[in-house]
Motif scaffolding. Structure first.
Motif, short mmCIF file in Angstrom:
data_model
loop_
_atom_site.label_atom_id
_atom_site.label_comp_id
_atom_site.label_asym_id
_atom_site.label_seq_id
_atom_site.Cartn_x
_atom_site.Cartn_y
_atom_site.Cartn_z
N PHE A 87 0.94 -1.58 0.43
CA PHE A 87 -0.05 -0.35 0.27
C PHE A 87 1.37 1.22 -0.29
N LYS A 88 0.80 1.80 -0.75
CA LYS A 88 1.54 3.31 -1.02
C LYS A 88 0.68 4.59 -1.11
N LEU A 89 0.92 5.30 -0.22
CA LEU A 89 0.62 6.10 1.00
C LEU A 89 0.09 7.27 -0.68
N LYS A 90 1.47 7.65 -1.18
CA LYS A 90 1.24 8.74 -2.04
C LYS A 90 0.30 8.06 -3.74
N GLU A 91 0.48 7.38 -4.24
CA GLU A 91 -1.05 6.45 -5.06
C GLU A 91 -1.78 6.19 -4.29
N PHE A 92 -2.21 6.14 -3.33
CA PHE A 92 -3.75 6.68 -2.84
C PHE A 92 -3.78 7.85 -2.89
N LEU A 93 -3.09 8.66 -2.36
CA LEU A 93 -3.52 10.29 -2.65
C LEU A 93 -3.75 11.12 -4.13
N LYS A 94 -2.88 10.01 -4.33
CA LYS A 94 -2.95 10.32 -5.58
C LYS A 94 -4.53 10.28 -6.51
N ALA A 95 -4.57 8.90 -7.14
CA ALA A 95 -5.92 8.29 -6.74
C ALA A 95 -6.99 9.22 -6.24
N GLN A 96 -6.72 9.50 -5.45
CA GLN A 96 -8.10 10.81 -4.82
C GLN A 96 -8.14 11.44 -5.26
N LEU A 97 -6.92 11.89 -5.55
CA LEU A 97 -6.73 12.99 -6.69
C LEU A 97 -7.42 13.01 -7.59
N SER A 98 -7.67 12.22 -8.63
CA SER A 98 -8.03 11.43 -9.98
C SER A 98 -9.16 11.49 -9.85
N ALA A 99 -9.90 10.93 -8.18
CA ALA A 99 -11.96 10.41 -8.14
C ALA A 99 -12.22 11.63 -8.55
N PHE A 100 -11.69 12.64 -6.94
CA PHE A 100 -11.90 14.05 -7.06
C PHE A 100 -12.28 15.27 -8.24
N VAL A 101 -11.42 15.41 -8.73
CA VAL A 101 -11.47 15.27 -10.79
C VAL A 101 -12.29 15.34 -11.34
N GLY A 102 -12.63 13.98 -11.68
CA GLY A 102 -13.23 13.20 -12.09
C GLY A 102 -14.71 13.73 -11.07
N GLY A 103 -14.79 13.64 -10.11
CA GLY A 103 -15.84 13.64 -9.38
C GLY A 103 -16.44 15.14 -9.46
N LEU A 104 -16.22 16.01 -9.70
CA LEU A 104 -16.16 17.54 -10.41
C LEU A 104 -17.28 17.85 -11.20
N PHE A 105 -16.08 16.75 -12.46
CA PHE A 105 -16.26 16.91 -13.50
C PHE A 105 -18.28 16.10 -13.78
N ASP A 106 -18.00 15.04 -12.57
CA ASP A 106 -19.41 14.26 -13.27
C ASP A 106 -20.40 14.81 -12.04
N PHE A 107 -20.07 15.72 -10.77
CA PHE A 107 -21.74 16.34 -10.17
C PHE A 107 -21.86 17.77 -11.30
N GLY A 108 -20.89 18.10 -12.18
CA GLY A 108 -21.32 19.11 -12.57
C GLY A 108 -22.46 18.65 -13.75
N ILE A 109 -21.80 17.48 -15.12
CA ILE A 109 -23.07 17.23 -14.69
C ILE A 109 -24.02 16.54 -14.55
N TYR A 110 -23.44 15.95 -13.73
CA TYR A 110 -25.17 15.95 -12.88
C TYR A 110 -26.22 16.36 -12.46
N SER A 111 -25.76 17.72 -11.89
CA SER A 111 -26.16 18.92 -11.49
C SER A 111 -26.73 19.07 -13.28
N PHE A 112 -26.56 19.93 -14.31
CA PHE A 112 -26.88 19.84 -14.95
C PHE A 112 -28.62 19.11 -16.08
N CYS A 113 -27.97 17.61 -16.02
CA CYS A 113 -29.04 16.82 -16.24
C CYS A 113 -30.43 17.05 -15.99
N TYR A 114 -29.61 17.22 -14.00
CA TYR A 114 -31.11 16.97 -13.27
C TYR A 114 -31.76 17.88 -12.91
N LYS A 115 -30.96 19.15 -13.25
CA LYS A 115 -31.82 20.56 -12.65
C LYS A 115 -32.14 21.48 -13.85
#
Length: 128
Positions: free
Chosen positions: A3-31
């Protein structure tokens, strides 16, 4: 299993960036488009997955030695499972229990991203 903490944190940052994109599209589709919350999640999750895959392959897990097609089909399976889990959770929170659509998305995203997505991406999709 290392288990590598640096790799985990990078993956979480990637998920966060993808998540921001996801949230924007989700909100647009829903609202704006007035698509149901679970279906909005399918659309946004699919598009957010493209962002997440790209960042994970080239930066988070830095695994470009494995052929793209080999990783892509595995990632597609993880994304499909993730979208089913998230859409089901969002359905219950929004449609059954009448929780706020963004709060519901946030809760479900955290649970599925940490418990399902990271584990399968680390140890299956981008396994070194």
């Amino acid at each position: 299993m290392t288990f590598k903490l640096k790799e985990f944190l990078k993956a979480q940052l990637s998920a966060f960036v993808g998540g921001l994109f996801d949230f924007g599209i989700y909100s647009f589709c829903y609202k704006v488009l007035m698509i149901s919350a679970p279906l909005s999640n399918v659309v946004s999750g699919s598009l957010g997955a493209v962002v997440n895959f790209t960042i994970n392959r080239y930066w988070s897990f830095n695994n470009t030695a494995v052929p793209l097609a080999s990783q892509l089909w595995k990632f597609a399976i993880v994304v499909m499972g993730s979208i089913v889990l998230k859409s089901t959770g969002i359905h219950f929170l929004v449609d059954v229990w009448h929780c706020h659509f963004l709060l519901s998305k946030g809760i479900v995203e955290i649970i599925v991203s940490l418990g399902f997505n990271f584990t399968l991406q680390k140890f299956w999709v981008f396994k070194q």
